[in-house]
Design a protein around this motif. Structure first.
Motif: not given
Length: 336
Positions: A48-66
């Motif tokens: 999305a326009e308000d997303q950055t690469t770090s946002d994508l990274a954080v979303a994937a990371a949260q799943v892996a951590l959980e």
């Protein structure tokens, strides 16, 4: 002895979907049939326009951590593999650190283009083997190439997409990481890339007027069969390194799962045939998610696991990647 093991995976695909038919209309010509036949891509996703690469990274990371049963504060290091960073400087891993709240972790980025995640995974493994005070490393591949697309260039705009994949690598008592092999073909460093924005061509007003904004571009051709010629011998090298280290006699038949850079389905088919392996041993995602660069291998791993087609305990897993530069890396793991 300390060993490095992959404890969990996570992935993230942004919501915005764009099909081949939409590109047919955008470009004013039929490109969808060619993409399906020659590359295997049917659709892809963009941030999305308000997303950055770090946002994508954080979303994937949260799943892996959980899935690993960990909190961000348990992490000792965060490594982000990307060539589409939030900023030229500082590291996108520092942004991920802040957004996750991983206050104990050290951070850095790895930029080896689309080979970056496999190289980052190797760094994580060697860190855990050699650093007795560290237990958990988060390794993320993140790709926001939509920010660098020329929407009138059918050679690039139809291929690249956005997404992220992550794994948590932990220290354990049983072998996980077995070997990594790397090589490069630096003579192609000026063939494909984003060439405006760095020291070579700073993003000055004069350069922007002359060359336009930073965009990913094919400058000159490299051999279409490059990966199918280079991946099999690289795989043989990493197997030989594992054999020398462990006293085993592993060959391509002993590998249970292969995960490749997802640039082209035809390349995956040809490589598996060259290795004498059934196509069922690999997994592909470019048909639904396009080409996600440094994120594509962990995304493919996570998708295979989600579909019940991933590695099982004790199986051998081989990651093989190539990216602009050209950088290549293969890494062999025993699944926990």
């Amino acid at each position: 002895m300390r060993y490095a093991q992959i404890l969990s995976s996570g992935g993230y695909v942004p919501e915005r979907l764009m099909t081949n038919a939409e590109f047919d209309r955008l470009l004013g010509e039929s490109v969808g049939d060619w993409l399906v036949e020659n590359v295997g891509i049917r659709e892809r996703h963009f941030m999305a326009e308000d997303q950055t690469t770090s946002d994508l990274a954080v979303a994937a990371a949260q799943v892996a951590l959980e899935r690993a049963g960990l909190e961000p504060t348990d992490l000792d290091r965060i490594i982000v593999a990307t060539d589409t960073p939030d900023y030229l400087s500082p590291a996108t891993a520092a942004v991920v650190h802040a957004k996750l709240g991983a206050r104990r972790a050290g951070v850095f980025d790895v930029n080896s283009a689309c080979a970056g995640w496999v190289i980052a995974l190797d760094i994580a493994a060697k860190t855990l083997v050699t650093e007795p005070d560290e237990r958990f490393v988060l390794v993320i591949g993140a790709y926001g190439m939509s920010r660098f697309l020329d929407w009138g260039d059918k050679k690039t705009v139809t291929l690249f997409a956005d997404g992220a994949g992550a794994v948590v690598v932990g220290a354990g008592s049983q072998p996980g990481w077995l070997a990594t092999a790397m090589t490069a073909a630096g003579e192609y460093h000026d063939a494909l890339g984003i060439y405006t924005g760095g020291v070579f061509r700073p993003a000055s007003l004069a350069n922007l007027e002359r060359h336009g904004p930073p965009t990913v571009q094919f400058v000159r051709k490299f051999p279409a069969t490059f990966n199918t010629e280079q991946w099999p011998p690289l795989i043989e090298r990493v197997l030989a390194k594992a054999n020398a280290a462990t006293g085993t006699r592993l060959g391509p038949d002993d590998v249970d799962r292969y995960y490749f850079t997802q640039v082209n389905l035809r390349t995956l088919e040809a490589t598996m045939a060259a290795l004498g392996q059934p196509l069922e041993k690999t997994h592909w995602i470019m048909d639904k998610w396009g080409y996600t660069g440094s994120a594509c291998i962990p995304m493919a791993l996570d998708d295979a696991i989600a579909q019940g087609k991933g590695p099982t305990p004790g199986s051998l897993v081989l990651f093989c990647a190539s990216g602009g530069g050209i950088a290549l890396a293969a890494s062999l793991w025993r699944w926990r």
